[in-house]
Design a protein around this motif. Structure first.
Motif, PDB file in Angstrom:
ATOM      1  N   ASP A 260     -52.545  37.269  59.796  1.00  0.00           N
ATOM      2  CA  ASP A 260     -52.257  38.576  60.396  1.00  0.00           C
ATOM      3  C   ASP A 260     -53.952  38.656  59.686  1.00  0.00           C
ATOM      4  OD1 ASP A 260     -51.730  37.504  62.368  1.00  0.00           O
ATOM      5  OD2 ASP A 260     -50.698  39.941  63.247  1.00  0.00           O
ATOM      6  N   ILE A 261     -53.787  39.267  58.284  1.00  0.00           N
ATOM      7  CA  ILE A 261     -54.506  40.320  57.460  1.00  0.00           C
ATOM      8  C   ILE A 261     -55.889  38.827  56.689  1.00  0.00           C
ATOM      9  CG2 ILE A 261     -55.001  41.223  55.175  1.00  0.00           C
ATOM     10  CD1 ILE A 261     -52.330  42.562  55.666  1.00  0.00           C
ATOM     11  N   ILE A 262     -54.828  37.493  56.463  1.00  0.00           N
ATOM     12  CA  ILE A 262     -56.190  36.381  56.142  1.00  0.00           C
ATOM     13  C   ILE A 262     -56.944  36.014  57.169  1.00  0.00           C
ATOM     14  CG2 ILE A 262     -56.246  34.301  54.635  1.00  0.00           C
ATOM     15  CD1 ILE A 262     -53.554  34.768  53.553  1.00  0.00           C
ATOM     16  N   ARG A 263     -56.344  35.435  58.359  1.00  0.00           N
ATOM     17  CA  ARG A 263     -57.074  35.323  59.655  1.00  0.00           C
ATOM     18  C   ARG A 263     -57.931  37.183  59.547  1.00  0.00           C
ATOM     19  NH1 ARG A 263     -53.644  35.066  62.930  1.00  0.00           N
ATOM     20  NH2 ARG A 263     -53.242  32.600  62.292  1.00  0.00           N
ATOM     21  N   ARG A 264     -57.801  37.640  59.750  1.00  0.00           N
ATOM     22  CA  ARG A 264     -59.131  38.695  60.673  1.00  0.00           C
ATOM     23  C   ARG A 264     -59.921  39.087  59.118  1.00  0.00           C
ATOM     24  NH1 ARG A 264     -59.152  44.793  59.051  1.00  0.00           N
ATOM     25  NH2 ARG A 264     -56.398  44.576  58.775  1.00  0.00           N
TER      26      ARG A 264
ATOM     27  N   ARG B 202     -64.495  47.330  50.101  1.00  0.00           N
ATOM     28  CA  ARG B 202     -65.465  46.750  50.510  1.00  0.00           C
ATOM     29  C   ARG B 202     -63.955  45.998  50.221  1.00  0.00           C
ATOM     30  NH1 ARG B 202     -68.829  46.948  46.531  1.00  0.00           N
ATOM     31  NH2 ARG B 202     -71.569  46.191  47.085  1.00  0.00           N
ATOM     32  N   CYS B 203     -62.780  46.608  50.178  1.00  0.00           N
ATOM     33  CA  CYS B 203     -61.222  46.008  51.125  1.00  0.00           C
ATOM     34  C   CYS B 203     -61.122  46.483  52.155  1.00  0.00           C
ATOM     35  CB  CYS B 203     -60.593  46.190  49.314  1.00  0.00           C
ATOM     36  SG  CYS B 203     -59.203  46.019  50.138  1.00  0.00           S
ATOM     37  N   ILE B 204     -60.679  45.548  52.977  1.00  0.00           N
ATOM     38  CA  ILE B 204     -60.115  45.849  54.508  1.00  0.00           C
ATOM     39  C   ILE B 204     -58.700  45.811  54.370  1.00  0.00           C
ATOM     40  CG2 ILE B 204     -62.038  44.773  55.274  1.00  0.00           C
ATOM     41  CD1 ILE B 204     -60.514  42.390  56.284  1.00  0.00           C
ATOM     42  N   ALA B 205     -57.566  45.836  53.205  1.00  0.00           N
ATOM     43  CA  ALA B 205     -56.673  45.486  54.027  1.00  0.00           C
ATOM     44  C   ALA B 205     -56.273  45.180  52.656  1.00  0.00           C
ATOM     45  CB  ALA B 205     -55.130  44.235  55.191  1.00  0.00           C
ATOM     46  N   GLN B 206     -54.811  45.673  52.543  1.00  0.00           N
ATOM     47  CA  GLN B 206     -53.699  46.095  51.370  1.00  0.00           C
ATOM     48  C   GLN B 206     -52.801  45.585  51.497  1.00  0.00           C
ATOM     49  OE1 GLN B 206     -54.523  48.570  48.083  1.00  0.00           O
ATOM     50  NE2 GLN B 206     -52.171  48.169  47.319  1.00  0.00           N
TER      51      GLN B 206
END
Length: 357
Positions: A30-34, A210-214
């Motif tokens: 889901d993180i990659i898709r987002r 600029r990072c949206i998820a980790q």
């Protein structure tokens, strides 16, 4: 046709291609898709970091996303080991004006430098840059082809290699390189790597914002007595994938617990042990995978690891009569620490590959 009557390659492929969707697998996907769907929704690109220990399933998640995206676009994902008739690989979509690569996966070589990573990026784009090109020239060339081939998402695999090993870049230098790709071509970036890869993310505030998820992919919990749990669901899938007509019992709580201990709960490690044991069984004409074969496979695998302490039979989880998970976890942690010390030597004098110098 019985499984035992199939060709050896086909029998083993049933294990190596095993894909079990777990909660962590879904969350990482889901993180990659987002990140992919964020393309051109902001003035600059955004990035995400999906990290985990070796065998956690990071590359599997990325490859599955590439395959799903290819199907959605009406094309296919071509593996680098099997390029098409034009010598191309990756996710390639034919158009009236040529072809595009909506998603591009780039492997960071073990001795990657900033300049070497740009060579690797261009190589994945099908461009063979001149060896004497400057970093500025390589970046300009990469920007041009990223835009021309309409790349929306860049997936860097083994990203930790940028800050490890031969002529390492600092985390700040690596962050600077990623930031430039986010700003000018406005591509989206997902970085896969070992947990310390996030040093790149925290090296500069400019990349951090600029990072949206980790996300760190966790191992399975050893809840072998929960039949509907993720781990036992995985063990049942692994048992079904075995290329034998007789059951091996990998989905039984006692054996599942030993598998979990040997692989530290990580999918890739457990599959590697099982696949190695299956190879031994097939080559010896045996009807199933036994605890003895799993023990032999585990011993062989750990022995081949550089500077590791050999797993002796008196501590091998598949060969001892009474397996104590907590006790073995301490032993395994010590061995893994030794391996980590030998492989993550900052600034070690390892010769760089010709292509990435």
């Amino acid at each position: 046709m019985k499984k035992s009557q199939l060709e050896r390659t086909e029998r083993l492929r049933s294990i190596s291609s095993l894909l079990v969707e777990t909660v962590p697998f879904t969350e990482a996907t889901d993180i990659i898709r987002r990140t992919y769907n964020n393309w051109h929704t902001r003035a600059e690109g955004t990035c995400a970091f999906v990290v985990g220990e070796s065998g956690a399933g990071k590359t599997t998640v990325a490859d599955d996303f590439l395959a799903m995206t290819a199907r959605d676009l009406g094309t296919e994902y071509v593996a680098e080991t099997s390029p098409d008739a034009h010598g191309r690989w990756g996710l390639i979509k034919e158009t009236e004006n040529g072809f595009i690569r909506p998603v591009l996966k780039v492997f960071a070589a073990p001795t990657a430098t900033r300049k070497g990573l740009l060579f690797d990026l261009l190589f994945a784009l099908g461009i063979r840059a001149k060896k004497n090109s400057t970093e500025t020239d390589l970046m300009a060339l990469a920007r041009r082809h990223l835009m021309a081939q309409q790349v929306k998402l860049l997936i860097f695999d083994e990203t930790h290699h940028i800050i490890d090993g031969h002529k390492k870049a600092t985390a700040g230098e690596a962050a600077g390189l990623l930031k430039m790709l986010l700003i000018q071509p406005r591509v989206q970036i997902v970085c896969l790597g070992l947990p310390h890869t996030v040093e790149i993310l925290t090296a500069t505030e400019q990349l951090g914002r600029r990072c949206i998820a980790q996300y760190e992919i966790p191992p399975f919990r050893d809840n072998v007595h929960v039949p509907e749990g993720d781990f036992m669901h995985f063990c049942r899938a692994l048992e079904r994938a075995l290329p034998f007509d007789r059951k091996s019992g990998l989905d039984q709580p006692g054996m599942a617990l030993r598998l979990h201990g040997a692989g530290a709960g990580y999918v890739g490690r457990i599959v590697h042990i099982t696949l190695t044991a299956a190879e031994l069984a097939i080559d010896r004409g045996l009807p199933r995978v036994s605890a003895a074969l799993l023990g032999e496979a585990y011993r062989d695998i750990t022995t081949k690891q550089k500077n590791s302490t050999q797993i002796t039979d008196d501590i091998n989880p598949f060969l001892i009569e009474e397996f104590r998970p907590d006790q073995f976890a301490v032993i395994r942690a010590r061995l893994e620490a030794q391996n980590a010390d030998s492989t993550r030597q900052r600034g070690q004098k390892t010769p760089a590959p010709e292509f990435t110098k």
